[in-house]
Design a protein around this motif. Structure first.
Motif, PDB file in Angstrom:
ATOM      1  N   GLY A   1       4.405  13.447  31.941  1.00 56.38           N
ATOM      2  CA  GLY A   1       4.555  12.346  32.888  1.00 56.38           C
ATOM      3  C   GLY A   1       5.983  12.128  33.347  1.00 56.38           C
ATOM      4  N   LEU A   2       6.930  12.867  32.763  1.00 57.92           N
ATOM      5  CA  LEU A   2       8.335  12.759  33.153  1.00 57.92           C
ATOM      6  C   LEU A   2       8.826  14.127  33.643  1.00 57.92           C
ATOM      7  N   PRO A   3       9.876  14.146  34.489  1.00 52.95           N
ATOM      8  CA  PRO A   3      10.680  13.010  34.935  1.00 52.95           C
ATOM      9  C   PRO A   3      10.110  12.257  36.137  1.00 52.95           C
ATOM     10  N   GLU A   4       8.996  12.737  36.691  1.00 52.11           N
ATOM     11  CA  GLU A   4       8.457  12.092  37.899  1.00 52.11           C
ATOM     12  C   GLU A   4       8.085  10.635  37.660  1.00 52.11           C
ATOM     13  N   GLY A   5       7.869  10.260  36.393  1.00 48.44           N
ATOM     14  CA  GLY A   5       7.522   8.878  36.071  1.00 48.44           C
ATOM     15  C   GLY A   5       8.604   7.877  36.430  1.00 48.44           C
ATOM     16  N   PHE A   6       9.842   8.358  36.559  1.00 49.83           N
ATOM     17  CA  PHE A   6      10.931   7.451  36.901  1.00 49.83           C
ATOM     18  C   PHE A   6      10.843   6.944  38.338  1.00 49.83           C
ATOM     19  N   GLU A   7       9.958   7.524  39.119  1.00 46.25           N
ATOM     20  CA  GLU A   7       9.725   6.986  40.461  1.00 46.25           C
ATOM     21  C   GLU A   7       9.103   5.596  40.392  1.00 46.25           C
ATOM     22  N   HIS A   8       8.420   5.321  39.294  1.00 42.61           N
ATOM     23  CA  HIS A   8       7.744   4.030  39.117  1.00 42.61           C
ATOM     24  C   HIS A   8       8.727   3.010  38.547  1.00 42.61           C
ATOM     25  N   PRO A   9       8.483   1.741  38.768  1.00 38.37           N
ATOM     26  CA  PRO A   9       9.338   0.701  38.182  1.00 38.37           C
ATOM     27  C   PRO A   9       9.054   0.526  36.692  1.00 38.37           C
ATOM     28  N   LYS A  10       9.851  -0.279  36.054  1.00 34.35           N
ATOM     29  CA  LYS A  10       9.664  -0.699  34.663  1.00 34.35           C
ATOM     30  C   LYS A  10       9.988   0.381  33.635  1.00 34.35           C
ATOM     31  N   ILE A  11      10.616   1.486  34.075  1.00 37.03           N
ATOM     32  CA  ILE A  11      10.969   2.566  33.168  1.00 37.03           C
ATOM     33  C   ILE A  11      12.348   3.096  33.524  1.00 37.03           C
ATOM     34  N   GLY A  12      13.175   3.318  32.512  1.00 32.83           N
ATOM     35  CA  GLY A  12      14.528   3.817  32.744  1.00 32.83           C
ATOM     36  C   GLY A  12      15.027   4.586  31.545  1.00 32.83           C
ATOM     37  N   SER A  13      16.232   5.141  31.686  1.00 32.14           N
ATOM     38  CA  SER A  13      16.881   5.850  30.584  1.00 32.14           C
ATOM     39  C   SER A  13      18.383   5.783  30.763  1.00 32.14           C
ATOM     40  N   ASN A  14      19.081   5.391  29.712  1.00 24.13           N
ATOM     41  CA  ASN A  14      20.541   5.312  29.768  1.00 24.13           C
ATOM     42  C   ASN A  14      21.206   6.679  29.606  1.00 24.13           C
ATOM     43  N   TYR A  15      20.419   7.725  29.482  1.00 26.97           N
ATOM     44  CA  TYR A  15      20.969   9.054  29.227  1.00 26.97           C
ATOM     45  C   TYR A  15      21.214   9.881  30.494  1.00 26.97           C
ATOM     46  N   SER A  16      20.999   9.304  31.656  1.00 27.86           N
ATOM     47  CA  SER A  16      21.228  10.046  32.896  1.00 27.86           C
ATOM     48  C   SER A  16      21.762   9.112  33.968  1.00 27.86           C
ATOM     49  N   ILE A  17      22.693   9.606  34.766  1.00 23.81           N
ATOM     50  CA  ILE A  17      23.244   8.784  35.848  1.00 23.81           C
ATOM     51  C   ILE A  17      22.162   8.455  36.870  1.00 23.81           C
TER      52      ILE A  17
ATOM     53  N   THR B   1      19.078   7.659  36.187  1.00 21.30           N
ATOM     54  CA  THR B   1      18.067   6.728  35.673  1.00 21.30           C
ATOM     55  C   THR B   1      18.641   5.495  34.964  1.00 21.30           C
ATOM     56  N   VAL B   2      19.955   5.461  34.759  1.00 25.03           N
ATOM     57  CA  VAL B   2      20.520   4.363  33.972  1.00 25.03           C
ATOM     58  C   VAL B   2      20.356   3.016  34.677  1.00 25.03           C
ATOM     59  N   GLU B   3      20.495   2.999  36.004  1.00 23.69           N
ATOM     60  CA  GLU B   3      20.347   1.722  36.709  1.00 23.69           C
ATOM     61  C   GLU B   3      18.886   1.269  36.752  1.00 23.69           C
ATOM     62  N   LYS B   4      17.959   2.201  36.558  1.00 24.59           N
ATOM     63  CA  LYS B   4      16.547   1.831  36.471  1.00 24.59           C
ATOM     64  C   LYS B   4      16.270   1.025  35.197  1.00 24.59           C
ATOM     65  N   THR B   5      17.057   1.293  34.147  1.00 27.10           N
ATOM     66  CA  THR B   5      16.937   0.484  32.927  1.00 27.10           C
ATOM     67  C   THR B   5      17.281  -0.967  33.224  1.00 27.10           C
ATOM     68  N   TRP B   6      18.384  -1.186  33.909  1.00 24.11           N
ATOM     69  CA  TRP B   6      18.829  -2.536  34.244  1.00 24.11           C
ATOM     70  C   TRP B   6      17.830  -3.234  35.165  1.00 24.11           C
ATOM     71  N   LYS B   7      17.273  -2.496  36.115  1.00 26.09           N
ATOM     72  CA  LYS B   7      16.272  -3.070  37.020  1.00 26.09           C
ATOM     73  C   LYS B   7      15.023  -3.492  36.239  1.00 26.09           C
ATOM     74  N   ALA B   8      14.573  -2.636  35.313  1.00 28.64           N
ATOM     75  CA  ALA B   8      13.394  -2.960  34.502  1.00 28.64           C
ATOM     76  C   ALA B   8      13.646  -4.190  33.637  1.00 28.64           C
ATOM     77  N   LEU B   9      14.867  -4.309  33.121  1.00 26.15           N
ATOM     78  CA  LEU B   9      15.209  -5.465  32.285  1.00 26.15           C
ATOM     79  C   LEU B   9      15.242  -6.741  33.118  1.00 26.15           C
ATOM     80  N   GLN B  10      15.828  -6.670  34.291  1.00 28.79           N
ATOM     81  CA  GLN B  10      15.880  -7.842  35.166  1.00 28.79           C
ATOM     82  C   GLN B  10      14.484  -8.290  35.608  1.00 28.79           C
ATOM     83  N   ASP B  11      13.601  -7.324  35.836  1.00 32.06           N
ATOM     84  CA  ASP B  11      12.265  -7.628  36.351  1.00 32.06           C
ATOM     85  C   ASP B  11      11.275  -8.010  35.251  1.00 32.06           C
ATOM     86  N   PHE B  12      11.696  -7.954  33.999  1.00 32.62           N
ATOM     87  CA  PHE B  12      10.786  -8.222  32.878  1.00 32.62           C
ATOM     88  C   PHE B  12      10.204  -9.646  32.983  1.00 32.62           C
ATOM     89  N   LYS B  13       8.906  -9.722  32.790  1.00 28.21           N
ATOM     90  CA  LYS B  13       8.249 -11.040  32.808  1.00 28.21           C
ATOM     91  C   LYS B  13       7.693 -11.378  31.435  1.00 28.21           C
TER      92      LYS B  13
END
Length: 442
Positions: free
Chosen positions: A148-164, A166-178
Motif C-alpha cells: 500500500g506504500l508509497p502510493e498511500g501517501f497520496e491519502h491524508p492522515k498518513i505521513g513519515s518523518n523519514y523523507s522530505i 512526506t514529513v509535512e504530511k505528518t504535520w498535516k495529519a496531526l493538525q487534522d486529527f479529530k
C-alpha cells in the motif's frame, strides 16, 4: 504522484543552485575516465564531513565526491518539522553550498564499486579510479516493502518523518486529527535514529494536549522491537513517560500493510508467525523498513547482510586496506545517527592520516552515538552510549531526566553545529568536552 515514485528510489530532489555558489568547486557530468587520490562516495553528512577533512589533509585537488543530489538535508530536524516546531525549508541547503570549495564534485549516482581494480563506475558512464576510497552512501529507505506504500501517501492522515516528501504530511495529519487512534510504527529492520519513531509520538501527545484533543485520542506505538529503547537507563525513563501520559506501547508488532482508503494498518505479531491485527487509524506515522545501500550490497565490500564490512575500531575495511567507511552504510554495531558520524569522522581522519605516513592507526572508535529523545515541545532526554550499550554521557548530570536545556540544544544548537562545524570537518563529537566536564574521568 511523481514525488512518491521518487521515494522508491530514495533519492532527494533538488533545486537549481546559483552561479556564484557553483563556482566554489569544480564539477563533472560525464567524463570518460577520471583518477583521484581520494574518492568519497556520497554527499550526505559523512561524505561532506570527510571530504572537508581530506581536503585539509591532502589538498582540494586530490579529493573528489560522487553525489547526484542538488540538495543536502539536515535530517535530524525532520522530527520537529513533523510536529510543526520547525519548517521543512530550514532543513535543506544546496549541495553546492556545503561541498568543500575546490574539491571535484561528480554529479552522478554511484552504480558499481570494484575494489579489486580500484574503480568506481557512475550512472552517467563515468569511470573513476582511486588510490583511497571512503564509502559514505548511507542506507536505503524501503517504503515499498509495506503493502500500500508509497502510493498511500497520496491519502491524508498518513505521513513519515523519514523523507522530505512526506514529513509535512505528518504535520498535516496531526493538525487534522479529530478523534480515534494515532498510530506510530517501528519496522523489523535496522533504522537510522532508532529514537525518531517514538519522538513523534511524544510530540503528538503534547500537541493534542495543547489543542484540547487528547481525551479523544488513543495514542499507540507499535514496535517490532522487544524493548521500548535499547539502553535500559533511558528505557526506564521512557516507560515512566509512557505510563504517566497514558500511551499504549505494543511490542513485537510489525507494520506489513496500509489500507489508506479504509484508514487501516495491518500488523504482524513477530512472536506468533501468521497472526495479524488490523488497526483503524485517524493518524498514522510510518517508519519505513530500511536496508543497506544497494551499491554496497552488490559489491565485494559488503558483509553477509549487505553492509560495508569495517574494522569497528579504525573504520578501515577488513579486506581492502585502501577502503574506509563512515555512517549509516557501515556494519558498525552502534546506532546509526548524526552524532555517530561526528565521532567516527575524527577517528577516520586520524586513521587515514597515520596510514598516509605508513604508520599504524592509534585512535579507536568506541561506538559513541547519541539520540536526543524529544519528549515534548520543550524537553529532551539526551541518550548517549557506546558499543557496549553503556551510557557515555557528556554532561555531569543525569541525562535520563527530561530537560528543557537539552531541547534547546537539539532544536537550536545542533543544527548550527551541523552546518558550521561538522560539515566543515571541524566537529568530531563531544569527546574532549566529556573529559573536561568529568575532570578526565571519562
Amino acid at each position: 504522484m511523481a514525488s512518491f515514485h521518487r521515494l522508491r528510489k530514495c533519492q532527494s530532489t533538488g533545486v537549481a543552485v546559483s552561479t556564484h555558489i557553483t563556482q566554489l568547486h569544480t564539477s563533472s557530468h560525464a567524463c570518460a575516465k577520471q583518477h583521484h587520490k581520494m574518492l568519497v562516495l556520497g554527499g550526505g553528512s559523512g561524505g561532506i564531513t570527510m571530504s572537508a577533512r581530506m581536503k585539509r589533509l591532502m589538498g582540494a585537488g586530490n579529493v573528489a565526491v560522487v553525489e547526484p543530489s542538488e540538495m543536502h538535508y539536515y535530517q535530524p530536524i525532520w522530527t520537529l518539522v513533523g510536529a510543526g516546531a520547525k519548517k521543512a525549508a530550514s532543513s535543506g541547503r544546496p549541495t553546492a553550498s556545503v561541498m568543500p570549495s575546490g574539491v571535484h564534485w561528480v554529479k552522478s549516482k554511484v552504480q558499481e564499486i570494484n575494489p579489486d581494480t580500484n574503480t568506481v563506475r557512475t550512472e552517467d558512464g563515468t569511470e573513476i579510479t582511486y588510490e583511497y576510497l571512503i564509502v559514505a552512501l548511507g542506507l536505503q529507505l524501503h517504503f515499498e516493502r509495506v503493502k500500500g506504500l508509497p502510493e498511500g501517501f497520496e491519502h491524508p492522515k498518513i505521513g513519515s518523518n523519514y523523507s522530505i516528501q512526506t514529513v509535512e504530511k505528518t504535520w498535516k495529519a496531526l493538525q487534522d486529527f479529530k478523534e480515534g487512534n494515532a498510530v506510530f510504527t517501528f519496522p523489523n529492520t535496522p533504522v537510522k535514529c532508532a529514537g525518531a519513531p517514538q519522538k513523534i509520538m511524544y510530540l503528538s501527545d503534547a500537541y493534542l494536549r495543547k489543542t484540547g484533543k487528547r481525551e479523544k485520542a488513543n495514542i499507540m506505538y507499535n514496535t517490532s522491537l522487544p524493548v521500548l529503547f535499547g539502553i535500559k537507563k533511558y528505557a526506564d525513563s521512557l516507560w515512566d513517560i509512557v505510563k504517566r501520559r497514558d500511551l499504549q506501547v505494543n511490542l513485537r508488532q510489525n507494520l506489513i500493510e496500509v489500507r489508506p482508503d479504509k484508514q487501516e494498518a495491518v500488523f504482524e505479531n513477530l512472536d506468533k508467525p501468521g497472526e495479524t491485527r488490523v488497526v483503524e487509524y485517524e493518524m498514522l506515522h510510518v517508519t519505513p523498513p530500511m536496508g543497506p545501500s544497494l551499491v554496497v550490497k552488490g559489491s565485494p565490500l559488503a558483509d553477509d547482510g549487505g553492509w560495508l564490512d569495517l574494522n569497528k575500531d579504525t573504520l578501515q575495511h577488513k579486506k581492502y586496506p585502501n577502503v574506509f567507511g563512515i555512517g549509516d552504510c557501515t556494519n558498525l554495531p552502534t546506532a546509526k545517527t548524526g552524532a555517530a558520524v561526528a565521532a567516527q569522522s575524527a577517528v577516520l581522519h586520524r586513521t587515514i592520516s597515520r596510514l598516509l605516513k605508513n604508520e599504524k592507526p592509534d585512535k579507536i572508535y568506541d561506538g559513541y552515538t547519541s539520540c536526543p529523545l524529544v519528549t515534548s515541545y520543550n524537553t529532551v532526554i539526551l541518550a548517549e552510549f557506546d558499543y557496549n550499550g553503556q551510557p557515555l554521557e557528556t554532561f555531569p548530570i543525569n541525562q535520563a531526566k527530561e530537560r528543557r536545556l537539552m531541547y534547546h540544544m537539539k532544536a537550536d544548537v545542533m543544527p548550527h553545529l551541523y552546518w558550521h562545524g561538522l560539515l566543515r570537518g571541524l566537529w568530531g563529537g563531544p569527546g574532549p568536552y566529556r573529559k573536561l566536564f568529568h575532570l578526565g574521568m571519562k
